[in-house]
Design a protein around this motif. Structure first.
Motif, mmCIF file in Angstrom:
data_model
loop_
_atom_site.group_PDB
_atom_site.id
_atom_site.type_symbol
_atom_site.label_atom_id
_atom_site.label_comp_id
_atom_site.label_asym_id
_atom_site.label_seq_id
_atom_site.Cartn_x
_atom_site.Cartn_y
_atom_site.Cartn_z
ATOM 1 N N LEU A 221 0.817 -1.206 0.000
ATOM 2 C CA LEU A 221 0.000 0.000 0.000
ATOM 3 C C LEU A 221 0.855 1.262 0.000
ATOM 4 C CD1 LEU A 221 -2.849 1.201 0.194
ATOM 5 C CD2 LEU A 221 -2.775 0.799 2.663
ATOM 6 N N GLY A 222 2.020 1.192 0.645
ATOM 7 C CA GLY A 222 2.915 2.340 0.675
ATOM 8 C C GLY A 222 3.555 2.565 -0.684
ATOM 9 N N VAL A 223 3.936 3.802 -0.946
ATOM 10 C CA VAL A 223 4.521 4.175 -2.233
ATOM 11 C C VAL A 223 5.902 4.770 -2.016
ATOM 12 C CG1 VAL A 223 4.286 5.636 -4.276
ATOM 13 C CG2 VAL A 223 2.263 4.600 -3.255
ATOM 14 N N THR A 224 6.864 4.310 -2.796
ATOM 15 C CA THR A 224 8.202 4.868 -2.777
ATOM 16 C C THR A 224 8.766 4.820 -4.189
ATOM 17 O OG1 THR A 224 10.477 4.585 -1.960
ATOM 18 C CG2 THR A 224 9.130 2.605 -2.109
ATOM 19 N N PRO A 225 9.489 5.865 -4.614
ATOM 20 C CA PRO A 225 10.080 5.823 -5.954
ATOM 21 C C PRO A 225 11.298 4.919 -6.043
ATOM 22 C CG PRO A 225 10.695 7.852 -4.842
ATOM 23 C CD PRO A 225 9.704 7.160 -3.942
ATOM 24 N N GLU A 226 11.825 4.502 -4.895
ATOM 25 C CA GLU A 226 13.017 3.668 -4.877
ATOM 26 C C GLU A 226 12.630 2.194 -5.005
ATOM 27 O OE1 GLU A 226 15.189 4.526 -1.354
ATOM 28 O OE2 GLU A 226 14.986 6.694 -1.586
ATOM 29 N N PRO A 227 13.423 1.404 -5.729
ATOM 30 C CA PRO A 227 13.106 -0.026 -5.870
ATOM 31 C C PRO A 227 13.323 -0.787 -4.577
ATOM 32 C CG PRO A 227 15.214 0.474 -6.908
ATOM 33 C CD PRO A 227 14.627 1.792 -6.501
ATOM 34 N N ALA A 228 12.526 -1.810 -4.373
ATOM 35 C CA ALA A 228 12.673 -2.688 -3.220
ATOM 36 C C ALA A 228 13.277 -4.012 -3.671
ATOM 37 C CB ALA A 228 11.323 -2.927 -2.563
ATOM 38 N N VAL A 229 14.088 -4.616 -2.816
ATOM 39 C CA VAL A 229 14.719 -5.895 -3.113
ATOM 40 C C VAL A 229 13.892 -7.003 -2.473
ATOM 41 C CG1 VAL A 229 16.789 -7.304 -2.862
ATOM 42 C CG2 VAL A 229 17.000 -4.826 -3.227
ATOM 43 N N LEU A 230 13.441 -7.958 -3.288
ATOM 44 C CA LEU A 230 12.620 -9.052 -2.799
ATOM 45 C C LEU A 230 13.364 -10.369 -2.937
ATOM 46 C CD1 LEU A 230 9.223 -8.218 -4.549
ATOM 47 C CD2 LEU A 230 10.097 -7.334 -2.391
ATOM 48 N N SER A 231 13.083 -11.294 -2.025
ATOM 49 C CA SER A 231 13.595 -12.649 -2.138
ATOM 50 C C SER A 231 12.594 -13.478 -2.933
ATOM 51 C CB SER A 231 13.813 -13.263 -0.754
ATOM 52 O OG SER A 231 14.083 -14.643 -0.876
ATOM 53 N N THR A 232 12.875 -13.661 -4.220
ATOM 54 C CA THR A 232 11.945 -14.454 -5.026
ATOM 55 C C THR A 232 11.902 -15.897 -4.557
ATOM 56 O OG1 THR A 232 13.693 -14.818 -6.657
ATOM 57 C CG2 THR A 232 12.185 -12.987 -7.052
ATOM 58 N N LEU A 233 12.994 -16.390 -3.977
ATOM 59 C CA LEU A 233 13.006 -17.752 -3.444
ATOM 60 C C LEU A 233 11.958 -17.894 -2.354
ATOM 61 C CD1 LEU A 233 14.587 -20.458 -3.692
ATOM 62 C CD2 LEU A 233 15.967 -19.657 -1.751
ATOM 63 N N ASP A 234 11.913 -16.920 -1.450
ATOM 64 C CA ASP A 234 10.939 -16.941 -0.364
ATOM 65 C C ASP A 234 9.516 -16.852 -0.906
ATOM 66 O OD1 ASP A 234 9.811 -16.726 2.240
ATOM 67 O OD2 ASP A 234 9.823 -14.544 2.073
ATOM 68 N N VAL A 235 9.305 -15.965 -1.883
ATOM 69 C CA VAL A 235 7.964 -15.768 -2.427
ATOM 70 C C VAL A 235 7.508 -16.993 -3.215
ATOM 71 C CG1 VAL A 235 6.578 -14.394 -4.032
ATOM 72 C CG2 VAL A 235 8.190 -13.254 -2.494
ATOM 73 N N VAL A 236 8.380 -17.516 -4.055
ATOM 74 C CA VAL A 236 7.992 -18.622 -4.925
ATOM 75 C C VAL A 236 7.823 -19.918 -4.128
ATOM 76 C CG1 VAL A 236 8.707 -20.071 -6.857
ATOM 77 C CG2 VAL A 236 9.013 -17.594 -6.977
ATOM 78 N N LEU A 237 8.824 -20.287 -3.350
ATOM 79 C CA LEU A 237 8.730 -21.535 -2.596
ATOM 80 C C LEU A 237 7.660 -21.455 -1.514
ATOM 81 C CD1 LEU A 237 12.461 -22.663 -2.237
ATOM 82 C CD2 LEU A 237 10.770 -23.254 -3.992
ATOM 83 N N GLY A 238 7.457 -20.245 -0.975
ATOM 84 C CA GLY A 238 6.415 -20.080 0.036
ATOM 85 C C GLY A 238 5.049 -19.809 -0.551
ATOM 86 N N GLU A 239 4.963 -19.714 -1.880
ATOM 87 C CA GLU A 239 3.705 -19.444 -2.571
ATOM 88 C C GLU A 239 2.959 -18.278 -1.920
ATOM 89 O OE1 GLU A 239 1.374 -22.946 -3.279
ATOM 90 O OE2 GLU A 239 2.950 -23.885 -4.479
#
Length: 352
Positions: A268-286
């Motif tokens: 919901l929050g907005v920032t012009p700076e990119p955020a770093v995500l762990s795709t491993l956590d997102v994908v394996l954790g669905e």
């Protein structure tokens, strides 16, 4: 009277209180005498760092360019209906300030907040930090009898919270974590609680905001302690729903780390700076990630007004300051107090 006072954005650090013509409502529009208008964080950012979304070339929908009047958290009274409008003068209303083109794929499905040419009053067209505002009549939500303007002025940010929780689905019995305990974050927490969440954890680095969250009945936690607090509440599995409302890149990673496997994180929050995500956590954790912004008048603003009127959202628990329109730049945009979550600008007296 043909002229009014308006607070207009001319450039970064240049917002002026000026005298301008009172606008005339066209067909399907109403002229609203503004009672109160809240100052949003986006208004502060436009003052400090703009132009961000304020147009400096003609906007594709509104055709407007700066200077224009800020303010999109509005409550007021119908002063004059335009042709074909049945809203009676004197009706207190909250206008939904979101505009769509009415012709695109999204607008045809009623999802005008996603219109590619979309705009908002107070950002891409004249808003409510003025004595009068023109708004679409069919997007104005009449207030229940006796609802104070001081409560109704929170309808727009509360509608943002309603839409964000709708994106998460059914939260009854869920453990919900809200990352960022500003005005929006605490409104999200209250909406989650009234929808039956089993527990709400409000995460914020500021001790004062954590204490405020605790006074509202939520578990307050610093970012470094939030994971332990959530694990304790969930038997170690993580929050069912996490709403990130801090608008900081690090907060996005924090939010995802608090979310359980198979859970939902709403950004919901907005920032012009990119955020770093762990795709491993997102994908394996669905894990499900969904964005949310804005609101619709029928599903979100109307629901927010009802929740506020019923007392399910208690804005009297939030520290606010109310300032007159001539003081809005100095006290609301340039130097908002750190211990205040919302500055409300008193524009006109509806009883005058």
């Amino acid at each position: 009277m043909t002229r009014m006072a308006a607070l207009r954005w001319y450039g970064r650090g240049d917002v002026r209180l000026v005298e301008t013509e009172i606008p005339n409502p066209g067909p399907g529009e109403v002229l609203i005498a503004v009672t109160l208008c809240g100052i949003c964080g986006s208004d502060v950012e436009e003052y400090r760092a703009g132009p961000i979304v304020v147009p400096v070339t003609p906007h594709p929908l509104t055709g407007r360019t700066a200077p224009l009047t800020l303010g999109h958290e509005v409550v007021g009274v119908v002063a004059r209906p335009g042709p074909g409008v049945e809203l009676a003068p004197g009706t207190p209303v909250v206008p939904d300030v979101v505009l769509g083109c009415g012709r695109c794929w999204w607008c045809a499905r009623g999802d005008y907040p996603l219109c590619e040419r979309g705009a908002a009053l107070g950002l891409q067209d004249d808003g409510g930090l003025a004595e009068y505002l023109v708004a679409p009549a069919d997007r104005c939500v009449p207030l229940p009898e006796g609802m104070p303007a001081e409560v109704a002025v929170f309808a727009e940010p509360a509608a943002v919270a309603v839409r964000a929780l709708d994106k998460a689905g059914d939260v009854s019995g869920a453990v919900v974590a809200v990352v960022g305990s500003g005005a929006i974050g605490l409104l999200v927490a209250q909406v989650a609680a009234c929808r039956g969440a089993a527990a709400v954890v409000a995460v914020d680095p500021d001790p004062g905001r954590r204490a405020l969250a605790a006074s509202c009945g939520f578990a307050g936690a610093a970012p470094g302690a939030a994971a332990d607090a959530v694990r304790e509440l969930t038997g170690g599995r993580g929050a069912d729903v996490v709403v990130e409302s801090a608008g900081a890149p690090a907060a996005v990673a924090d939010a995802l780390s608090l979310c359980r496997r198979g859970g939902t994180t709403v950004l919901l929050g907005v920032t012009p700076e990119p955020a770093v995500l762990s795709t491993l956590d997102v994908v394996l954790g669905e894990k499900r990630i969904v964005g949310s912004a804005s609101h619709r008048w029928d599903t979100d603003v109307r629901a927010a007004v009802a929740l506020l009127h019923a007392g399910h959202i208690r804005v009297d628990r939030l520290p606010v300051q109310t300032v007159p329109l001539p003081d809005a730049v100095r006290r609301g945009l340039a130097n908002p107090p750190r211990d205040v979550l919302k500055t409300i600008v008193a524009v006109t007296d509806p009883s005058a």
